[in-house]
Enzyme design. Structure first.
Site, mmCIF file in Angstrom:
data_model
loop_
_atom_site.group_PDB
_atom_site.id
_atom_site.type_symbol
_atom_site.label_atom_id
_atom_site.label_comp_id
_atom_site.label_asym_id
_atom_site.label_seq_id
_atom_site.Cartn_x
_atom_site.Cartn_y
_atom_site.Cartn_z
ATOM 1 N N CYS B 200 0.760 -1.342 -0.102
ATOM 2 C CA CYS B 200 0.129 -0.123 0.071
ATOM 3 C C CYS B 200 0.855 1.169 0.049
ATOM 4 C CB CYS B 200 -0.930 -0.062 1.252
ATOM 5 S SG CYS B 200 -2.375 -1.229 0.882
ATOM 6 N N CYS B 346 11.913 -35.519 -1.998
ATOM 7 C CA CYS B 346 11.946 -36.120 -0.679
ATOM 8 C C CYS B 346 11.069 -36.393 -0.119
ATOM 9 C CB CYS B 346 12.885 -35.161 0.242
ATOM 10 S SG CYS B 346 12.094 -33.620 0.538
#
Ligand SMILES: [Zn+2]
Lengths: 92, 389
Positions: B200, B346
Protein backbone atom coordinates in the site's frame (compact mmCIF):
# COMPACT_ATOMS: atom_id res chain seq x y z
CA UNK A 1 -18.13 -7.84 -29.33
CA UNK A 2 -16.01 -10.09 -27.12
CA UNK A 3 -17.60 -13.49 -26.79
CA UNK A 4 -16.24 -14.19 -23.36
CA UNK A 5 -16.41 -11.52 -20.71
CA UNK A 6 -13.11 -11.23 -18.96
CA UNK A 7 -12.34 -9.47 -15.70
CA UNK A 8 -8.76 -8.98 -14.66
CA UNK A 9 -7.62 -7.49 -11.36
CA UNK A 10 -7.37 -3.72 -11.63
CA UNK A 11 -4.09 -3.95 -9.75
CA UNK A 12 -2.61 -5.81 -12.72
CA UNK A 13 -2.88 -2.68 -14.83
CA UNK A 14 -3.84 -4.80 -17.79
CA UNK A 15 -6.17 -2.22 -19.29
CA UNK A 16 -9.46 -3.04 -20.94
CA UNK A 17 -8.18 -4.38 -24.26
CA UNK A 18 -7.96 -7.96 -23.09
CA UNK A 19 -11.56 -8.87 -23.78
CA UNK A 20 -10.87 -8.66 -27.50
CA UNK A 21 -8.04 -11.19 -27.68
CA UNK A 22 -10.26 -14.14 -26.97
CA UNK A 23 -11.24 -16.18 -29.98
CA UNK A 24 -14.88 -17.12 -30.24
CA UNK A 25 -16.07 -20.63 -29.55
CA UNK A 26 -15.69 -23.18 -26.82
CA UNK A 27 -12.25 -23.79 -25.37
CA UNK A 28 -10.66 -24.97 -22.13
CA UNK A 29 -9.95 -22.21 -19.66
CA UNK A 30 -6.28 -23.19 -19.63
CA UNK A 31 -6.13 -22.18 -23.28
CA UNK A 32 -8.00 -18.97 -22.63
CA UNK A 33 -5.36 -18.07 -20.06
CA UNK A 34 -2.52 -19.13 -22.35
CA UNK A 35 -3.99 -16.95 -25.08
CA UNK A 36 -4.12 -14.11 -22.63
CA UNK A 37 -0.48 -14.70 -21.71
CA UNK A 38 0.50 -14.56 -25.37
CA UNK A 39 -1.17 -11.18 -25.68
CA UNK A 40 1.24 -9.49 -23.27
CA UNK A 41 4.49 -10.41 -21.55
CA UNK A 42 3.33 -8.61 -18.41
CA UNK A 43 0.18 -10.70 -18.24
CA UNK A 44 2.15 -13.82 -18.98
CA UNK A 45 4.40 -13.17 -15.99
CA UNK A 46 1.38 -12.51 -13.80
CA UNK A 47 -0.39 -15.67 -14.87
CA UNK A 48 2.40 -18.17 -15.31
CA UNK A 49 5.51 -19.14 -13.41
CA UNK A 50 8.76 -19.34 -15.43
CA UNK A 51 8.24 -23.02 -16.27
CA UNK A 52 4.81 -22.35 -17.68
CA UNK A 53 2.84 -23.53 -14.68
CA UNK A 54 -0.26 -21.52 -13.89
CA UNK A 55 0.39 -19.66 -10.65
CA UNK A 56 -1.67 -20.51 -7.60
CA UNK A 57 -1.62 -17.05 -6.08
CA UNK A 58 -4.96 -16.03 -7.58
CA UNK A 59 -8.28 -17.73 -8.14
CA UNK A 60 -9.94 -18.14 -11.52
CA UNK A 61 -13.72 -18.01 -11.51
CA UNK A 62 -15.91 -19.10 -14.38
CA UNK A 63 -19.20 -17.32 -13.82
CA UNK A 64 -19.72 -17.99 -10.10
CA UNK A 65 -17.49 -21.02 -9.64
CA UNK A 66 -13.85 -21.43 -8.85
CA UNK A 67 -12.55 -23.51 -11.76
CA UNK A 68 -10.67 -25.71 -9.29
CA UNK A 69 -14.06 -26.97 -8.16
CA UNK A 70 -15.00 -27.65 -11.80
CA UNK A 71 -12.41 -29.32 -14.05
CA UNK A 72 -9.46 -27.06 -13.37
CA UNK A 73 -7.64 -25.87 -16.46
CA UNK A 74 -9.69 -28.20 -18.67
CA UNK A 75 -12.94 -26.50 -17.68
CA UNK A 76 -14.67 -25.47 -20.88
CA UNK A 77 -15.50 -21.82 -21.48
CA UNK A 78 -18.42 -21.07 -23.74
CA UNK A 79 -19.58 -17.95 -25.52
CA UNK A 80 -21.28 -15.63 -23.09
CA UNK A 81 -19.41 -16.92 -20.03
CA UNK A 82 -17.64 -14.62 -17.63
CA UNK A 83 -14.08 -15.38 -16.57
CA UNK A 84 -12.85 -13.49 -13.54
CA UNK A 85 -9.42 -13.56 -12.00
CA UNK A 86 -9.57 -12.85 -8.29
CA UNK A 87 -6.25 -11.56 -7.03
CA UNK A 88 -4.78 -12.00 -3.62
CA UNK A 89 -4.64 -8.57 -1.95
CA UNK A 90 -2.07 -8.14 0.76
CA UNK A 91 -2.53 -4.63 2.05
CA UNK A 92 -3.90 -3.70 5.41
CA UNK B 1 -24.90 -22.97 9.11
CA UNK B 2 -27.36 -23.29 11.97
CA UNK B 3 -27.30 -20.67 14.62
CA UNK B 4 -25.51 -21.74 17.67
CA UNK B 5 -28.13 -22.46 20.25
CA UNK B 6 -29.18 -19.47 22.29
CA UNK B 7 -29.87 -21.87 25.10
CA UNK B 8 -26.16 -22.40 25.59
CA UNK B 9 -26.45 -20.51 28.87
CA UNK B 10 -23.25 -21.00 30.66
CA UNK B 11 -22.81 -20.26 34.32
CA UNK B 12 -19.27 -19.03 33.71
CA UNK B 13 -20.33 -16.10 31.55
CA UNK B 14 -19.63 -12.91 33.47
CA UNK B 15 -22.60 -10.97 34.81
CA UNK B 16 -23.36 -7.46 33.57
CA UNK B 17 -22.81 -4.54 35.90
CA UNK B 18 -25.14 -1.54 36.12
CA UNK B 19 -22.55 0.37 34.11
CA UNK B 20 -22.53 -2.33 31.44
CA UNK B 21 -26.31 -2.12 31.19
CA UNK B 22 -26.23 1.63 30.64
CA UNK B 23 -23.39 1.56 28.15
CA UNK B 24 -24.64 -1.37 26.10
CA UNK B 25 -28.36 -0.55 26.23
CA UNK B 26 -28.65 -0.48 22.43
CA UNK B 27 -27.24 -3.99 22.31
CA UNK B 28 -29.53 -5.16 25.10
CA UNK B 29 -32.45 -3.94 23.01
CA UNK B 30 -31.53 -6.30 20.18
CA UNK B 31 -33.16 -9.72 20.49
CA UNK B 32 -30.09 -11.29 18.85
CA UNK B 33 -27.78 -9.80 21.48
CA UNK B 34 -29.68 -9.06 24.67
CA UNK B 35 -28.36 -9.80 28.12
CA UNK B 36 -26.95 -13.18 27.19
CA UNK B 37 -25.23 -11.94 24.06
CA UNK B 38 -23.66 -9.03 25.85
CA UNK B 39 -22.33 -11.43 28.45
CA UNK B 40 -20.86 -13.50 25.64
CA UNK B 41 -19.14 -10.42 24.26
CA UNK B 42 -17.85 -9.62 27.74
CA UNK B 43 -16.40 -13.12 27.99
CA UNK B 44 -15.05 -12.87 24.42
CA UNK B 45 -11.36 -12.68 23.55
CA UNK B 46 -10.43 -11.25 20.15
CA UNK B 47 -6.89 -10.89 18.87
CA UNK B 48 -6.14 -8.19 16.32
CA UNK B 49 -2.96 -8.89 14.41
CA UNK B 50 -1.89 -5.55 12.99
CA UNK B 51 -3.30 -2.27 14.27
CA UNK B 52 -3.03 -0.38 11.00
CA UNK B 53 -5.68 0.53 8.44
CA UNK B 54 -7.83 -2.55 9.12
CA UNK B 55 -7.00 -3.13 12.77
CA UNK B 56 -7.66 0.47 13.80
CA UNK B 57 -11.37 0.63 12.97
CA UNK B 58 -11.86 -2.98 14.04
CA UNK B 59 -10.27 -2.28 17.43
CA UNK B 60 -12.39 0.83 18.00
CA UNK B 61 -15.66 -0.94 17.26
CA UNK B 62 -14.81 -4.12 19.14
CA UNK B 63 -13.82 -2.13 22.22
CA UNK B 64 -16.92 0.03 21.95
CA UNK B 65 -19.11 -3.07 21.64
CA UNK B 66 -17.80 -4.44 24.91
CA UNK B 67 -15.60 -7.36 23.81
CA UNK B 68 -14.05 -8.22 27.16
CA UNK B 69 -10.50 -8.95 26.09
CA UNK B 70 -8.85 -7.42 23.05
CA UNK B 71 -5.33 -8.48 22.19
CA UNK B 72 -3.20 -6.32 19.91
CA UNK B 73 -0.13 -7.51 18.00
CA UNK B 74 2.08 -4.82 16.50
CA UNK B 75 5.66 -3.71 16.80
CA UNK B 76 5.42 -0.54 14.69
CA UNK B 77 5.42 3.09 15.66
CA UNK B 78 2.86 5.61 14.51
CA UNK B 79 4.01 7.32 11.34
CA UNK B 80 2.58 10.54 10.02
CA UNK B 81 1.54 8.74 6.81
CA UNK B 82 -0.62 6.36 8.89
CA UNK B 83 -3.01 9.11 9.96
CA UNK B 84 -4.74 9.26 6.57
CA UNK B 85 -6.61 6.02 7.45
CA UNK B 86 -5.55 4.62 10.84
CA UNK B 87 -8.20 6.41 12.85
CA UNK B 88 -7.06 4.92 16.13
CA UNK B 89 -4.20 7.43 16.26
CA UNK B 90 -3.92 11.19 16.62
CA UNK B 91 -1.36 13.61 15.31
CA UNK B 92 0.17 13.76 18.78
CA UNK B 93 0.82 9.98 18.62
CA UNK B 94 3.33 10.23 15.77
CA UNK B 95 6.52 8.47 16.84
CA UNK B 96 4.88 6.53 19.70
CA UNK B 97 4.68 2.74 19.66
CA UNK B 98 1.33 1.83 18.16
CA UNK B 99 0.55 -0.47 21.07
CA UNK B 100 0.87 2.39 23.56
CA UNK B 101 -1.16 4.81 21.50
CA UNK B 102 -3.82 2.20 20.72
CA UNK B 103 -3.96 1.02 24.31
CA UNK B 104 -4.54 4.57 25.59
CA UNK B 105 -7.16 5.35 22.98
CA UNK B 106 -9.11 2.16 23.54
CA UNK B 107 -8.94 2.52 27.32
CA UNK B 108 -10.38 6.01 27.10
CA UNK B 109 -13.07 4.82 24.70
CA UNK B 110 -14.09 1.94 26.95
CA UNK B 111 -12.36 1.39 30.30
CA UNK B 112 -14.50 -1.71 30.85
CA UNK B 113 -12.52 -3.81 28.36
CA UNK B 114 -9.12 -5.36 28.93
CA UNK B 115 -6.40 -4.62 26.37
CA UNK B 116 -3.58 -7.14 26.05
CA UNK B 117 -0.48 -5.87 24.27
CA UNK B 118 1.76 -8.24 22.31
CA UNK B 119 4.76 -6.17 21.33
CA UNK B 120 6.00 -8.56 18.67
CA UNK B 121 6.04 -9.38 15.02
CA UNK B 122 4.30 -12.69 14.44
CA UNK B 123 6.73 -15.41 13.35
CA UNK B 124 6.65 -19.21 13.21
CA UNK B 125 8.22 -19.44 16.65
CA UNK B 126 5.75 -17.25 18.55
CA UNK B 127 2.52 -17.47 16.54
CA UNK B 128 0.93 -20.39 18.36
CA UNK B 129 1.69 -19.08 21.82
CA UNK B 130 0.33 -15.62 20.99
CA UNK B 131 -2.86 -16.87 19.31
CA UNK B 132 -3.65 -19.63 21.78
CA UNK B 133 -6.52 -18.77 24.13
CA UNK B 134 -8.26 -16.28 21.83
CA UNK B 135 -11.74 -17.02 20.48
CA UNK B 136 -11.33 -15.10 17.23
CA UNK B 137 -8.34 -13.71 15.32
CA UNK B 138 -8.74 -10.64 13.10
CA UNK B 139 -6.11 -10.51 10.36
CA UNK B 140 -5.31 -6.87 9.74
CA UNK B 141 -1.73 -7.35 8.61
CA UNK B 142 -0.14 -5.79 5.58
CA UNK B 143 1.98 -8.60 4.16
CA UNK B 144 1.61 -12.12 2.79
CA UNK B 145 3.99 -13.99 5.11
CA UNK B 146 1.98 -12.80 8.12
CA UNK B 147 -1.33 -13.69 6.47
CA UNK B 148 -0.24 -17.26 5.72
CA UNK B 149 1.19 -17.61 9.20
CA UNK B 150 -2.04 -16.41 10.82
CA UNK B 151 -4.03 -18.82 8.67
CA UNK B 152 -1.77 -21.75 9.45
CA UNK B 153 -1.74 -21.06 13.18
CA UNK B 154 -5.53 -20.56 13.26
CA UNK B 155 -6.07 -23.87 11.45
CA UNK B 156 -3.75 -25.62 13.87
CA UNK B 157 -5.55 -24.16 16.89
CA UNK B 158 -9.07 -24.31 15.41
CA UNK B 159 -9.62 -20.56 15.79
CA UNK B 160 -11.71 -18.64 13.21
CA UNK B 161 -9.55 -16.29 11.13
CA UNK B 162 -11.43 -13.13 10.14
CA UNK B 163 -9.57 -12.08 7.03
CA UNK B 164 -9.53 -8.63 5.49
CA UNK B 165 -7.25 -7.06 2.91
CA UNK B 166 -7.13 -3.92 0.81
CA UNK B 167 -5.25 -2.44 -2.09
CA UNK B 168 -5.88 0.91 -3.76
CA UNK B 169 -9.69 0.97 -4.16
CA UNK B 170 -10.50 -2.68 -3.53
CA UNK B 171 -11.01 -4.84 -0.51
CA UNK B 172 -11.71 -8.45 0.42
CA UNK B 173 -13.28 -9.99 3.52
CA UNK B 174 -13.84 -13.59 4.52
CA UNK B 175 -13.87 -15.91 7.49
CA UNK B 176 -11.63 -18.96 7.36
CA UNK B 177 -12.59 -21.65 9.81
CA UNK B 178 -12.12 -25.20 8.59
CA UNK B 179 -13.67 -27.71 8.68
CA UNK B 180 -16.78 -25.50 8.49
CA UNK B 181 -15.34 -23.83 5.43
CA UNK B 182 -12.12 -23.31 3.52
CA UNK B 183 -8.92 -21.76 4.81
CA UNK B 184 -6.90 -18.96 3.23
CA UNK B 185 -4.66 -21.49 1.46
CA UNK B 186 -7.68 -23.23 -0.08
CA UNK B 187 -8.41 -19.93 -1.82
CA UNK B 188 -4.86 -18.75 -2.48
CA UNK B 189 -2.49 -21.74 -2.11
CA UNK B 190 0.57 -19.57 -2.65
CA UNK B 191 1.54 -15.93 -2.23
CA UNK B 192 2.07 -13.93 -5.41
CA UNK B 193 5.67 -13.60 -6.59
CA UNK B 194 7.36 -10.89 -4.56
CA UNK B 195 8.04 -8.64 -7.56
CA UNK B 196 4.32 -8.56 -8.40
CA UNK B 197 3.28 -7.29 -4.99
CA UNK B 198 3.47 -3.56 -4.49
CA UNK B 199 2.57 -2.63 -0.92
CA UNK B 200 0.00 0.00 0.00
CA UNK B 201 2.97 2.29 0.61
CA UNK B 202 3.99 1.93 -3.04
CA UNK B 203 0.61 1.41 -4.67
CA UNK B 204 -1.51 3.62 -2.43
CA UNK B 205 -4.81 3.02 -0.67
CA UNK B 206 -7.91 5.18 -0.41
CA UNK B 207 -8.27 6.45 3.17
CA UNK B 208 -11.75 5.23 4.05
CA UNK B 209 -11.38 1.88 2.27
CA UNK B 210 -9.71 -0.04 5.14
CA UNK B 211 -12.41 1.47 7.36
CA UNK B 212 -15.20 -0.33 5.57
CA UNK B 213 -13.24 -3.59 5.39
CA UNK B 214 -12.00 -3.42 8.99
CA UNK B 215 -15.52 -2.75 10.22
CA UNK B 216 -16.83 -5.70 8.23
CA UNK B 217 -14.20 -7.77 10.04
CA UNK B 218 -15.35 -6.37 13.40
CA UNK B 219 -18.94 -7.33 12.59
CA UNK B 220 -17.90 -10.89 11.68
CA UNK B 221 -15.95 -11.15 14.95
CA UNK B 222 -19.00 -9.98 16.93
CA UNK B 223 -21.27 -12.45 15.10
CA UNK B 224 -18.90 -15.30 15.87
CA UNK B 225 -18.79 -14.39 19.57
CA UNK B 226 -22.56 -14.04 19.66
CA UNK B 227 -23.19 -17.19 17.63
CA UNK B 228 -25.70 -15.21 15.59
CA UNK B 229 -26.28 -14.74 11.90
CA UNK B 230 -24.55 -16.36 8.94
CA UNK B 231 -20.80 -16.09 9.16
CA UNK B 232 -18.78 -15.24 6.06
CA UNK B 233 -17.37 -18.77 5.94
CA UNK B 234 -16.95 -20.18 2.44
CA UNK B 235 -17.72 -16.78 0.98
CA UNK B 236 -15.35 -14.10 -0.21
CA UNK B 237 -16.77 -10.61 -0.15
CA UNK B 238 -15.22 -8.29 -2.74
CA UNK B 239 -15.60 -4.56 -2.42
CA UNK B 240 -14.88 -2.11 -5.22
CA UNK B 241 -14.90 1.46 -3.93
CA UNK B 242 -14.74 3.10 -7.36
CA UNK B 243 -17.87 1.25 -8.44
CA UNK B 244 -19.29 1.24 -4.88
CA UNK B 245 -20.09 -2.38 -5.38
CA UNK B 246 -20.03 -5.44 -3.16
CA UNK B 247 -19.85 -8.87 -4.71
CA UNK B 248 -19.70 -12.31 -3.22
CA UNK B 249 -17.95 -15.42 -4.44
CA UNK B 250 -18.27 -18.96 -3.14
CA UNK B 251 -15.00 -20.40 -1.86
CA UNK B 252 -14.74 -24.14 -1.46
CA UNK B 253 -12.49 -26.22 0.67
CA UNK B 254 -9.60 -27.77 -1.19
CA UNK B 255 -9.43 -31.42 -0.10
CA UNK B 256 -5.73 -31.36 -0.96
CA UNK B 257 -5.04 -28.12 0.91
CA UNK B 258 -1.51 -27.99 2.25
CA UNK B 259 -2.78 -26.67 5.57
CA UNK B 260 -6.36 -27.57 6.42
CA UNK B 261 -6.49 -31.11 5.03
CA UNK B 262 -6.37 -33.50 8.00
CA UNK B 263 -2.84 -34.69 7.36
CA UNK B 264 -1.40 -31.17 7.27
CA UNK B 265 -3.39 -29.42 9.99
CA UNK B 266 -0.64 -29.63 12.54
CA UNK B 267 2.39 -29.37 10.25
CA UNK B 268 5.10 -27.15 11.71
CA UNK B 269 4.59 -23.46 10.93
CA UNK B 270 6.89 -22.03 8.29
CA UNK B 271 7.57 -18.55 7.01
CA UNK B 272 5.89 -18.29 3.63
CA UNK B 273 6.77 -16.19 0.62
CA UNK B 274 9.54 -13.71 1.22
CA UNK B 275 10.47 -15.07 4.63
CA UNK B 276 13.97 -14.54 5.99
CA UNK B 277 16.82 -16.92 5.49
CA UNK B 278 15.96 -18.21 2.03
CA UNK B 279 14.10 -21.20 3.47
CA UNK B 280 10.70 -20.02 2.37
CA UNK B 281 9.10 -22.15 -0.30
CA UNK B 282 9.48 -20.90 -3.85
CA UNK B 283 6.28 -21.62 -5.76
CA UNK B 284 7.99 -21.22 -9.12
CA UNK B 285 10.24 -24.16 -8.35
CA UNK B 286 7.44 -26.49 -7.34
CA UNK B 287 5.62 -29.14 -9.30
CA UNK B 288 2.45 -30.79 -8.01
CA UNK B 289 1.87 -34.55 -7.96
CA UNK B 290 -0.75 -34.47 -10.71
CA UNK B 291 1.42 -32.36 -12.94
CA UNK B 292 4.41 -34.61 -12.37
CA UNK B 293 2.33 -37.67 -13.19
CA UNK B 294 1.34 -36.06 -16.49
CA UNK B 295 4.91 -35.00 -17.21
CA UNK B 296 6.20 -38.54 -16.58
CA UNK B 297 3.87 -39.95 -19.19
CA UNK B 298 4.61 -37.14 -21.63
CA UNK B 299 7.06 -36.86 -24.50
CA UNK B 300 10.03 -35.64 -22.42
CA UNK B 301 9.63 -37.20 -19.00
CA UNK B 302 11.73 -35.47 -16.35
CA UNK B 303 14.64 -37.14 -14.63
CA UNK B 304 13.61 -37.98 -11.07
CA UNK B 305 16.18 -37.45 -8.34
CA UNK B 306 15.60 -38.72 -4.81
CA UNK B 307 17.58 -36.51 -2.41
CA UNK B 308 16.90 -38.56 0.72
CA UNK B 309 19.36 -40.84 2.46
CA UNK B 310 20.20 -44.29 0.97
CA UNK B 311 18.21 -46.22 3.60
CA UNK B 312 15.12 -44.13 2.91
CA UNK B 313 15.58 -44.70 -0.80
CA UNK B 314 15.98 -48.44 -0.23
CA UNK B 315 12.71 -48.58 1.67
CA UNK B 316 10.84 -47.36 -1.39
CA UNK B 317 11.21 -44.76 -4.10
CA UNK B 318 9.59 -43.55 -7.30
CA UNK B 319 10.18 -45.72 -10.38
CA UNK B 320 13.47 -44.99 -12.17
CA UNK B 321 14.41 -42.31 -9.64
CA UNK B 322 18.13 -41.74 -9.21
CA UNK B 323 19.50 -41.45 -5.67
CA UNK B 324 21.64 -38.42 -4.88
CA UNK B 325 21.44 -37.54 -1.17
CA UNK B 326 21.17 -33.81 -0.51
CA UNK B 327 24.62 -33.78 1.10
CA UNK B 328 26.25 -35.06 -2.13
CA UNK B 329 24.24 -32.96 -4.51
CA UNK B 330 26.64 -30.07 -4.93
CA UNK B 331 29.47 -32.39 -5.93
CA UNK B 332 27.33 -34.48 -8.25
CA UNK B 333 25.26 -31.76 -9.90
CA UNK B 334 27.18 -32.37 -13.15
CA UNK B 335 25.39 -35.72 -13.52
CA UNK B 336 22.16 -33.80 -14.01
CA UNK B 337 23.18 -31.46 -16.79
CA UNK B 338 21.53 -32.57 -19.99
CA UNK B 339 18.42 -31.91 -21.99
CA UNK B 340 16.00 -33.58 -19.57
CA UNK B 341 14.24 -31.45 -16.99
CA UNK B 342 14.96 -32.54 -13.41
CA UNK B 343 12.47 -33.08 -10.62
CA UNK B 344 13.90 -33.58 -7.13
CA UNK B 345 11.87 -35.05 -4.31
CA UNK B 346 12.10 -36.16 -0.70
CA UNK B 347 9.60 -37.23 1.95
CA UNK B 348 7.87 -33.90 2.68
CA UNK B 349 9.37 -31.48 0.19
CA UNK B 350 11.64 -29.58 2.57
CA UNK B 351 14.98 -31.15 1.63
CA UNK B 352 14.07 -31.22 -2.05
CA UNK B 353 13.15 -27.53 -1.85
CA UNK B 354 16.69 -26.81 -0.72
CA UNK B 355 18.00 -29.15 -3.41
CA UNK B 356 16.07 -27.37 -6.14
CA UNK B 357 17.32 -23.96 -5.03
CA UNK B 358 20.87 -25.30 -4.90
CA UNK B 359 20.66 -26.74 -8.41
CA UNK B 360 19.11 -23.57 -9.73
CA UNK B 361 21.89 -21.54 -8.16
CA UNK B 362 24.39 -23.89 -9.81
CA UNK B 363 22.91 -22.95 -13.19
CA UNK B 364 20.40 -25.73 -13.88
CA UNK B 365 17.41 -24.03 -15.47
CA UNK B 366 14.94 -26.91 -15.76
CA UNK B 367 14.69 -28.01 -12.16
CA UNK B 368 11.67 -28.36 -9.92
CA UNK B 369 10.80 -29.86 -6.56
CA UNK B 370 7.87 -32.18 -5.90
CA UNK B 371 5.52 -30.09 -3.80
CA UNK B 372 4.70 -31.84 -0.52
CA UNK B 373 7.13 -34.65 -1.36
CA UNK B 374 6.30 -38.35 -1.45
CA UNK B 375 3.65 -37.77 1.20
CA UNK B 376 1.63 -35.63 -1.22
CA UNK B 377 2.38 -38.00 -4.10
CA UNK B 378 1.03 -41.02 -2.22
CA UNK B 379 -1.95 -39.00 -1.13
CA UNK B 380 -2.86 -38.10 -4.69
CA UNK B 381 -2.20 -41.69 -5.78
CA UNK B 382 -4.75 -42.96 -3.27
CA UNK B 383 -7.27 -40.42 -4.40
CA UNK B 384 -6.74 -41.25 -8.05
CA UNK B 385 -7.37 -44.95 -7.36
CA UNK B 386 -10.42 -44.28 -5.24
CA UNK B 387 -11.97 -42.10 -7.91
CA UNK B 388 -11.52 -44.74 -10.61
CA UNK B 389 -13.20 -47.44 -8.57
ZN1 LIG C 1 -7.22 -25.02 3.35
Amino acid sequence: MPKVQLELPSAWNAGSAVGAVLPAGTMPIGEVLAELGRSSPVLRARLFAPHGRLRRSFAVYLNDDDVRSLSGESTLVHDGDRVRIVPSLGGG
Amino acid sequence: MPRRSATRISVDLPALSAEDRRRYSRHLALPQVGELGQRRLKAGRVLLVGTGGLGAPAALYLAAAGVGTIGLVDSDQVDESNLQRQVLYSSSDVGRPKLDAAGDRLASLNPLVRIVRHDAELDPSNALSILRGYDVVVDGTDNFPARYLINDACVDLGIPDVFGSVYRFEGQVSVFHPPNGPCYRCLFPEPPPAEAVPSCAEGGVLGALPGIIGMAQAIEALKILLGEGRPLEGRLLLFDALEMQFRELTVRRDPRCRRCSPRHRHDPLVAEGGGEGGEASDPDLEIGSEELRRALSGATPPLLVDVREPEEYAAGHLPRARLIPLGELRGRAGELSGPRPVVVYCRMGHRSGRAARLLRDLGLTEVRTLSGGLAAWEDSDHRARRSTR
